[in-house]
Design a protein around this motif. Structure first.
Motif, mmCIF file in Angstrom:
data_model
loop_
_atom_site.group_PDB
_atom_site.id
_atom_site.type_symbol
_atom_site.label_atom_id
_atom_site.label_comp_id
_atom_site.label_asym_id
_atom_site.label_seq_id
_atom_site.Cartn_x
_atom_site.Cartn_y
_atom_site.Cartn_z
ATOM 1 N N UNK A 115 0.814 -1.223 0.000
ATOM 2 C CA UNK A 115 0.000 0.000 0.000
ATOM 3 C C UNK A 115 0.847 1.274 0.000
ATOM 4 N N UNK A 116 2.149 1.094 -0.175
ATOM 5 C CA UNK A 116 3.020 2.256 -0.362
ATOM 6 C C UNK A 116 3.440 2.971 0.904
ATOM 7 N N UNK A 117 3.178 2.373 2.092
ATOM 8 C CA UNK A 117 3.578 3.063 3.328
ATOM 9 C C UNK A 117 4.923 2.586 3.878
ATOM 10 N N UNK A 118 5.474 1.517 3.286
ATOM 11 C CA UNK A 118 6.802 1.064 3.734
ATOM 12 C C UNK A 118 7.842 1.937 3.041
ATOM 13 N N UNK A 119 8.409 2.862 3.815
ATOM 14 C CA UNK A 119 9.300 3.860 3.221
ATOM 15 C C UNK A 119 10.767 3.431 3.206
ATOM 16 N N UNK A 120 11.236 2.872 4.322
ATOM 17 C CA UNK A 120 12.652 2.521 4.403
ATOM 18 C C UNK A 120 12.840 1.292 5.289
#
Ligand SMILES: *Cc1c(COP(=O)(O)O)cnc(C)c1O
Length: 354
Positions: free
Chosen positions: A291-296
């Motif tokens: 969902x695109x919230x894992x940034x780093x």
């Protein structure tokens, strides 16, 4: 009270430094001129001294070789542009060393041996601390069982040694990590929180298989479901999800209580990033990736400092990251480096002056 001198010293005739350049040297390959050593017998630490780094004479029946009572630590010293040298948070390593000792039925090392021994050794071999960015002097204390008899029981004698190894940048490239689902590093009730030698021998097979598949290291998972995340090789792991930093908690005793982990969590909070130390499983990470919230995702450890992770692989799920775009891990690495190299005030009192 820390003494900078006091233990007997036998110096080398000529320093090896004259035949070595301290630039870009590989991790753990070269050792400084001297080492610190003390032995434990008759219930007490004896003969603390500094002597030339040298081979040890051991018998084949040495208890450590058979039954694994061996623990170690990893600490770094840095030289500032002023020429002064500092050790990063050595008391934390001292305390952790004795936690490892207790778990392995080994005697505690008193502060005057661990800290004063390290201090005096570093003062003598100060020229071995490279004065270059990203370079440092790696400090490796080790204790092992020295009884010379077979039979499984705690040894009655031990050796404690501190050696020094100058080092350049480590794990400079972003890493590819394989999420382990076959092998297990640590379980509740086991020795995962201790820095004991056997943990590393036991982890090599998984790392070797991951290497064969093109991965640098494994991310360990729990023993039962192989879903709950633990740590990576010799590093703790931090996920930035939805602007929060999430890292596995220490509660179960299955991961090392990393000094770098702790420092990074403090700095992240100062940067205004909320920190959660809790259980985290691979399904949550995969969902955040999708969902695109894992940034780093990054590893933290003394040897590697902060290691960016550019790929995470779990079964058929491949999670790829463009580490060039990351903000948090590079910023926290920069902050940590600025403290270590004395470019900003040491407000946390993490530096120990030699
Ligand atoms: C040493 C180590 C770490 C990192 O600890 P630091 O104190 O940050 O160097 C993490 N995991 C394992 C298994 C380790 O051995």
């Amino acid at each position: 009270m820390i003494k900078t001198s006091g233990f007997p010293v036998t110096k080398v005739a000529e320093s090896k430094l004259n035949s070595l350049s301290l630039e870009n040297i590989p991790f753990g390959k070269y050792f400084s001129d001297h080492m610190f050593m003390a032995t434990y017998k008759n219930g007490a630490w004896q003969d603390p001294q500094i002597l030339p780094y040298q081979p040890l004479h051991i018998e084949p029946s040495l208890a450590a070789l058979h039954y694994g009572q061996a623990i170690f630590e990893g600490i770094k010293a840095y030289k500032h542009s002023s020429g002064e040298a500092f050790i990063f948070r050595p008391y934390d390593n001292f305390k952790r060393f004795n936690l490892s000792a207790e778990r392995m039925c080994m005697p505690e090392v008193p502060e005057y041996i661990f800290m004063d021994g390290m201090h005096q050794l570093l003062a003598i071999d100060k020229d071995w601390i490279p004065a270059k960015a990203e370079h440092s002097l790696y400090i490796r204390p080790v204790m092992f069982a020295t009884d010379v008899a077979l039979g499984v029981r705690p040894s009655e004698t031990y050796a404690f040694i501190i050696m020094l190894s100058p080092t350049g940048p480590y794990y400079a490239k972003p890493m590819k990590i394989y999420v382990e689902e076959t092998y297990t590093r640590a379980v509740k009730g086991g020795v995962g929180f201790a820095k004991n030698a056997g943990n590393y021998g036991g982890s090599m097979m998984a790392a070797k298989k991951a290497n064969e598949l093109g991965y640098d290291q494994v991310l360990w998972t729990d023993a039962i479901e192989h879903k709950w995340l633990q740590e990576v090789g010799m590093m703790n792991v931090v996920f930035i999800i939805d602007n929060k930093a999430i890292t596995p908690s220490l509660e179960e005793g299955t991961i090392l209580n990393g000094v770098t982990r702790n420092s990074v969590l403090v700095l992240l909070q100062e940067m205004g990033i909320a920190v959660e130390e809790r259980k985290i499983n691979i399904d949550e990470v995969i969902a955040a990736y999708k969902n695109g919230t894992l940034q780093e995702v990054f590893g933290t450890g003394t040897a590697a400092t902060i290691a960016l992770i550019k790929e995470l692989r779990y079964k058929d799920e491949q999670m790829l990251f463009d580490t060039e775009k990351w903000k948090v891990a590079p910023a926290v690495r920069e902050k940590l480096n600025q403290i270590r190299y004395g470019l900003v005030p040491d407000v946390h009192e993490w530096l120990y002056k030699i």
